[in-house]
Design an enzyme around this catalytic site. Structure first.
Site: not given
Length: 357
Positions: A120, A37, A138, A202
Site C-alpha cells: 500500500y 503514510e 488500504d 456519496c
C-alpha cells in the site's frame, strides 16, 4: 459478476470539491507523502497531524531523518505508538541516502524493498508523487469496493484482496492514478465509513450495489478478532534527589529500546515489589505507596498496570541500563511511551525530594 459503470469521473469530481487540505497534499513531495503514510498506519488523522507537523519541522529531508539521533527520533514519535514504524523509517532513510542520493526512488519495487514499506505505502508514493499506474489498497479502499460490489468475501484473505485490487485497477485512469487512489482513500475515510456510511453524500451511491441491497454497513466481511490476552504489570515510580528512575527496555519485543519506569510483567504486592526494587537499586527503597492503576492496549496484548511510588531520601547511582531523569529530561530528551501517560504528569510536575549522599 458484471463490472460497474465507470467510477473515476464522479469520484474525482467529488474529491476535487471535498478532499481535505492536508499538509502532505498541499506539498506532496515523496518524502512528505511517505512519512505521512507511515504515521497514518494504525493512527487516526486527527492524532497524527500534530506529530507530522513537528516531525517535518525537525527533520525536513530524508538526510535529516537518516542522521537523526535515536533519542530525538523517539522523542518526536513519543505517544504516537508502534515505535517500530519510526525505526523502519530511519533504516529506510539511510538506505535511500546510500543507494539513491537521498531521493526516494520512483519505482514501485524499489520503494517496496525499503524497510517498513508494504504494497500500500509503495503504491501511495509511486502513484501520488510519480504518477505511476499502480494500486494503493488500504482498509478504506477495501471497504469501498466491498460495498460497491456488494461482495461479502473475507477481505483478510490474500486471494480476496488480490481480486479487489484487480477491480480497483480496472477503474483507475492511467493519467490520474494518484488523485484516483487518494480519492478512494478519502471516500472511505469521510463518507463510506465503518458501520454507518453516509450514502446521501456519496458520489457513487447511484451505482453502489451494497446500497441497492439495503444494508451496506454490514460490509466488508472479515472474521471476528480474537480477544487480546490481559497481562498484569507492576510499575515502580521511583523518585530520588536526581530525578525519576527510568529503565531502557531490551532491543527485542514490545517497546524495544525505549525508556520506561521500572516494571515487572506480573502482579506484585507492596512487599514483593519492595524486594524487587531493592535488588534493582542495591538498597532498600523504604515502603511504597499506591500510585493508581492504568491499562494500555497494544495490538496483541492489554497491559493492566498497577503503580507504586517509592521516594528515596539519599542519592544512589543509577543501576546498569537505567538513568535518573528530571522533569526537563522527560520534556525534552527522554521519550516515554504513551503506555505510561497515566503517571507522566506526576513525573513532570511533582517536586523531587531533597537528598543526601
Amino acid at each position: 459478476m458484471p463490472e460497474l459503470a465507470p467510477i473515476a469521473p464522479p469520484l474525482l469530481a467529488w474529491f476535487h470539491e471535498n478532499g481535505r487540505k492536508l499538509p502532505f497534499r498541499q506539498h506532496p513531495t515523496p518524502y512528505r507523502v511517505w512519512v505521512s503514510e507511515i504515521m497514518l498506519q494504525q493512527t487516526r488523522m486527527t492524532a497524527a497531524l500534530p506529530y507530522y507537523e513537528r516531525f517535518m519541522a525537525a527533520l525536513p529531508t530524508v538526510a535529516d531523518l537518516a542522521a537523526c539521533e535515536e533519542e530525538q527520533l523517539f522523542k518526536l514519535w513519543e505517544g504516537l505508538g508502534y515505535y517500530s514504524r519510526a525505526r523502519n523509517l530511519q533504516k529506510a532513510a539511510r538506505l535511500v541516502c546510500e543507494r539513491y542520493g537521498g531521493e526516494l526512488p520512483d519505482d514501485w519495487e524499489a520503494l517496496r524493498a525499503l524497510p517498513g514499506v508494504g504494497d500500500y505505502t509503495a503504491g501511495a508514493v509511486a502513484s501520488i508523487c510519480f504518477g505511476k499506474a499502480v494500486p494503493a489498497v488500504d482498509g478504506n479502499v477495501l471497504r469501498v469496493f466491498a460495498r460497491l460490489y456488494n461482495d461479502d468475501s473475507d477481505i483478510t484473505r490474500p486471494a480476496v484482496k488480490r481480486a479487489f485490487t484487480r477491480r480497483v485497477m480496472a477503474h483507475q485512469p492511467p493519467d490520474a492514478s494518484g488523485p484516483y487512489n487518494e480519492a478512494l482513500m478519502e471516500l472511505g475515510a469521510l463518507v463510506c465509513v465503518p458501520g454507518n456510511p453516509d450514502c446521501a453524500a456519496c458520489p457513487l451511491a447511484h451505482i453502489c450495489r451494497g446500497r441497492a441491497a439495503g444494508n451496506p454497513g454490514r460490509l466488508p466481511c472479515k472474521p471476528p478478532k480474537k480477544p487480546r490476552p490481559a497481562q498484569p504489570v507492576t510499575v515502580a515510580l521511583i523518585a530520588g534527589p536526581d530525578g525519576w528512575l527510568l529503565q531502557r527496555r531490551g532491543e527485542g519485543g514490545l517497546l524495544a529500546g525505549l525508556w520506561q519506569p521500572p516494571l515487572w510483567d506480573t502482579a506484585l504486592d507492596e512487599a514483593a515489589l519492595r524486594e524487587a526494587v531493592a535488588r534493582l537499586l542495591g538498597a532498600d527503597p523504604g515502603p511504597g505507596a499506591p500510585a493508581g492503576q492504568a491499562k494500555h492496549i497494544f495490538s496483541h496484548v492489554e497491559w493492566r498496570m498497577t503503580g507504586w511510588r517509592f521516594t528515596l531520601t539519599r542519592r544512589l547511582p543509577a543501576p546498569e541500563g537505567c538513568v535518573w531523569a528530571t522533569a526537563a529530561d522527560l520534556a525534552d530528551t527522554r521519550p516515554l511511551p504513551g503506555a505510561f501517560k497515566a503517571w507522566r504528569r506526576v513525573m513532570e510536575t511533582e517536586k523531587l525530594p531533597a537528598g543526601t549522599l
